[in-house]
Scaffold this active site. Structure first.
Site, PDB file in Angstrom:
ATOM      1  N   THR A 244       0.652  -1.245   0.078  1.00 16.24           N
ATOM      2  CA  THR A 244      -0.279   0.497  -0.438  1.00 16.24           C
ATOM      3  C   THR A 244       0.955   1.426  -0.046  1.00 16.24           C
ATOM      4  OG1 THR A 244       0.105  -0.032   2.799  1.00 16.24           O
ATOM      5  CG2 THR A 244      -1.558  -1.211   1.543  1.00 16.24           C
TER       6      THR A 244
ATOM      7  N   LYS B 125      -1.551   3.719 -10.665  1.00 14.54           N
ATOM      8  CA  LYS B 125      -1.792   4.618  -8.397  1.00 14.54           C
ATOM      9  C   LYS B 125      -1.901   3.209  -7.702  1.00 14.54           C
ATOM     10  CE  LYS B 125      -0.781   8.500 -10.216  1.00 14.54           C
ATOM     11  NZ  LYS B 125       0.056   7.876 -11.693  1.00 14.54           N
ATOM     12  N   ASP B 126      -1.470   4.021  -6.056  1.00 13.45           N
ATOM     13  CA  ASP B 126      -1.765   3.484  -5.000  1.00 13.45           C
ATOM     14  C   ASP B 126      -2.974   2.565  -5.205  1.00 13.45           C
ATOM     15  OD1 ASP B 126      -0.550   1.504  -3.315  1.00 13.45           O
ATOM     16  OD2 ASP B 126      -1.064   3.379  -1.701  1.00 13.45           O
ATOM     17  N   LYS B 127      -3.277   1.181  -3.906  1.00 14.26           N
ATOM     18  CA  LYS B 127      -4.430   1.334  -3.408  1.00 14.26           C
ATOM     19  C   LYS B 127      -4.947   1.924  -2.310  1.00 14.26           C
ATOM     20  CE  LYS B 127      -7.071  -2.560  -1.701  1.00 14.26           C
ATOM     21  NZ  LYS B 127      -7.605  -3.413  -0.635  1.00 14.26           N
TER      22      LYS B 127
END
Length: 650
Positions: free
Chosen positions: A45, A282-284
């Site tokens: 994350t 893009k990240d979670k």
């Protein structure tokens, strides 16, 4: 400028012995860490501005497309499920995880005294805005749909019943033996028939329609235009020539990574994911805002998704003649809240001034190395050593630490029987790396591990060896800073255009530490002409690898190498310390809040807790968590953050 050794012990807040977390907070904590413990793929994350190779993303898309939908749904349900447990047990399991020093992250560039703070206590504490190649920061600030006479009416989206849509989707996706679907026109007018024709063609790409009379009633007959290829290629003849072929839009998403978001959008639009393009993933565990382009899907149809999707918003629509390309962005702008900070105002000022003026060591962040007791770089090293039995063992063997129950059972079965069929039966989620390798072993046999391993998508396989490169780079940069400090020295490397050259004795005064690069090991790079050049060789020799022969007999695993700046100085650095009482309230407004007119909560002047709100921009391939690490002077690993969060939850 002074370099400082990291002392993780002194950076942690003392553990309180009083109180227990409530169930909701425990669950929130579990969810916050869940995506970091799914498998060996190293996904986590932390927000990264790294841009994967286009071919890797294509492999990912193709892998997703090739899976059966029923298996995907089952896997998603299992991956999204949450296991019961308290934060103490989770923190206890994470004692087996990696710390920063395990992967060579040991130095700091600033001299301020570190302080404690909680990173990503809420996913909304981490907001990422993409910076396009023109330097423009992406924002969602307009839901307006471009006016186009060619667009179908709003009735297009409501004229078909749920049953009609279900039958049409099954026809479109070849899920049954029917060759057509008949829709009765209840209110038979030319206008009504036109709307139904438009609805079928726009909502179900690849289907054609015609009108037929049957027993005195009018029916719209839907059928396949040109076989299975029609689904992948939206209907060209239905798109106005004057309109750009690609609809560009801004995607605002919460707690979902980019590929997951694309898969959700494609499922609702009934198209394949490969018609979408973007500049970076893009990240979670964040709120992220980025530009997406999709081939021949109208803005009107995309805007309709805002009514039925959770945690997504689409806006800022425009039509253009080109898709987006991976890596075209300038970077990302981050807005970060660090909660429950302990630093004094002076410490914070020193830390943020140092970040703005000096920067931070450009380490590869913890997400590069996985989260379990078997780091991804160990698997990468075994691949480079051509030790395939070791590769198989590292991926499948039992390991301590935080893992889902079905993975634990699968590993135990493998250790007991070495039977891929028996181990696979314990694994309901087949798309994870372990499941893919076991299926490969079933297909090719235990004596052909190379082919079995090749079933794993290419991006996942290469991730292992890239992890090893990153592991070497981190360790070498720490040695370089320990040996020579924060100044350029003769024998260092710098870039002239895209070419690396050595800094000579007579030119050293023309360079600063911000000009110095270090190589990731490979067959197409040069190494520093000082002690660190020898240190590279020694490290690879210790790993039974030859630095002068980084070509692998399997071409995919041959490493060409690359160069990376050792210090990054963020741009647009701003910060503010705020007080608050309620840890659940947001401390800044998002794009969506502004569009919906939500005011920022009124914060107390003298609250129980303090938070550091910080903003900065980073170029591609840099890790925001490494910038935050430099500010806090603390370990950003899940192992450490879990311990801090567990204490905070009490």
């Amino acid at each position: 400028m002074e370099t400082v050794e990291m002392n993780s012990v002194s950076l942690k807040r003392p553990h309180s012995e009083d109180g227990v977390a409530n169930a909701d907070e425990v669950k929130r904590q579990k969810i916050s860490e869940k995506s970091k413990t799914e498998n060996d793929s190293g996904q986590s994350t932390e927000v990264v501005t790294e841009q994967p190779d286009k071919s890797l993303l294509e492999d990912t898309k193709n892998e997703i497309i090739s899976n059966e939908e029923s298996e995907e749904q089952e896997d998603e349900e299992l991956e999204d499920s949450d296991e019961d447990g308290d934060p103490e047990s989770f923190a206890d399991m994470m004692k087996h995880g990696l710390t920063e020093s395990d992967v060579g992250i040991t130095k700091f560039v600033s001299s301020h005294k570190g302080f404690s703070g909680i990173l990503k206590e809420r996913y909304s504490d981490f907001v990422v805005h993409e910076i396009g190649k023109d330097g423009r920061v992406s924002h969602l600030d307009d839901f307006t749909v471009p006016v186009d006479d060619e667009d179908p009416s709003e009735e297009t989206f409501t004229v078909l019943s749920d049953e009609d849509k279900q039958r049409l989707e099954e026809l479109q996706l070849f899920k049954n033996k029917e060759t057509s679907v008949a829709i009765e026109v209840v209110e038979d007018t030319k206008e009504k028939r036109t709307v139904i024709h438009q609805a079928v063609k726009s909502l179900f790409p690849g289907l054609e329609t015609k009108t037929e009379d049957r027993d005195g009633k009018k029916y719209i007959i839907a059928y396949h235009a040109a076989g299975k290829k029609a689904l992948a290629n939206p209907r060209k003849h239905s798109w106005p020539k004057s309109r750009g072929s690609y609809c560009h839009f801004v995607l605002y998403k919460e707690n979902k990574d980019t590929m997951d978001a694309i898969n959700v959008l494609s499922k609702f639009l009934r198209v394949k994911p490969n018609i979408f393009s973007y500049m970076g993933t893009k990240d979670k565990r964040a709120i992220t805002v980025q530009e997406i382009a999709v081939l021949r899907i109208t803005a009107q149809r995309l805007a309709h998704l805002n009514k039925c999707l959770m945690n997504f918003k689409l806006g800022n629509f425009s039509y253009k003649n080109h898709p987006l390309k991976l890596g075209e962005l300038q970077g990302n702008h981050f807005t970060v809240v660090l909660r429950n900070i302990t630093g004094t105002d002076d410490q914070i000022e020193q830390a943020m001034h140092s970040l703005r003026e000096i920067g931070f060591i450009n380490y590869y962040g913890m997400q590069r190395f996985g989260t379990t007791a078997v780091p991804t770089y160990q698997i990468g090293r075994a691949i480079l050593q051509n030790n395939w039995n070791e590769v198989m063992d590292l991926i499948l063997k039992p390991r301590p630490g935080a893992e889902k129950g079905y993975l634990v059972k699968c590993r135990e079965e493998w250790a007991k029987t070495k039977d891929p069929a028996a181990a696979l039966k314990k694994l309901p989620v087949k798309r994870c790396v372990e499941g893919q390798l076991l299926r490969g072993l079933l297909k090719y046999g235990m004596k052909n591990i190379i082919s079995a391993f090749g079933i794993i998508p290419r991006n996942n396989r290469l991730m292992y060896i890239h992890s090893y490169q990153s592991y070497v780079w981190n360790n070498m940069v720490s040695k370089r800073i320990e040996e020579y400090g924060l100044r350029a020295v003769p024998g260092d490397l710098t870039l002239k255009g895209a070419t690396a050259v050595h800094i000579e004795e007579g030119d050293v005064d023309n360079y600063t530490i911000h000009d110095v690069v270090m190589p990731l090991p490979g067959f197409d790079v040069i190494y520093p002409k000082h002690k660190i050049g020898e240190a590279y060789k020694e490290m690879l020799v210790a790993d039974n690898l030859d630095i002068s022969n980084m070509r692998h007999k399997i071409r995919d695993y041959s490493l060409s190498g690359a160069y990376r700046r050792i210090i990054i100085r963020p741009q647009n650095v701003n910060w503010e310390v705020v007080a608050y009482d309620d840890p659940r309230i947001p401390l800044f407004t998002t794009d969506l809040d502004k569009l919906e007119g939500k005011p920022l909560p009124v914060l107390p002047t003298d609250g129980k807790f303090r938070a550091l709100k910080m903003e900065f921009s980073l170029p591609p391939s840099t890790y925001a968590t490494m910038a935050i690490r430099e500010v806090l002077k603390m370990d950003t690993s899940i192992k450490n953050q879990t311990q801090l969060n567990t204490t905070w939850l009490r």
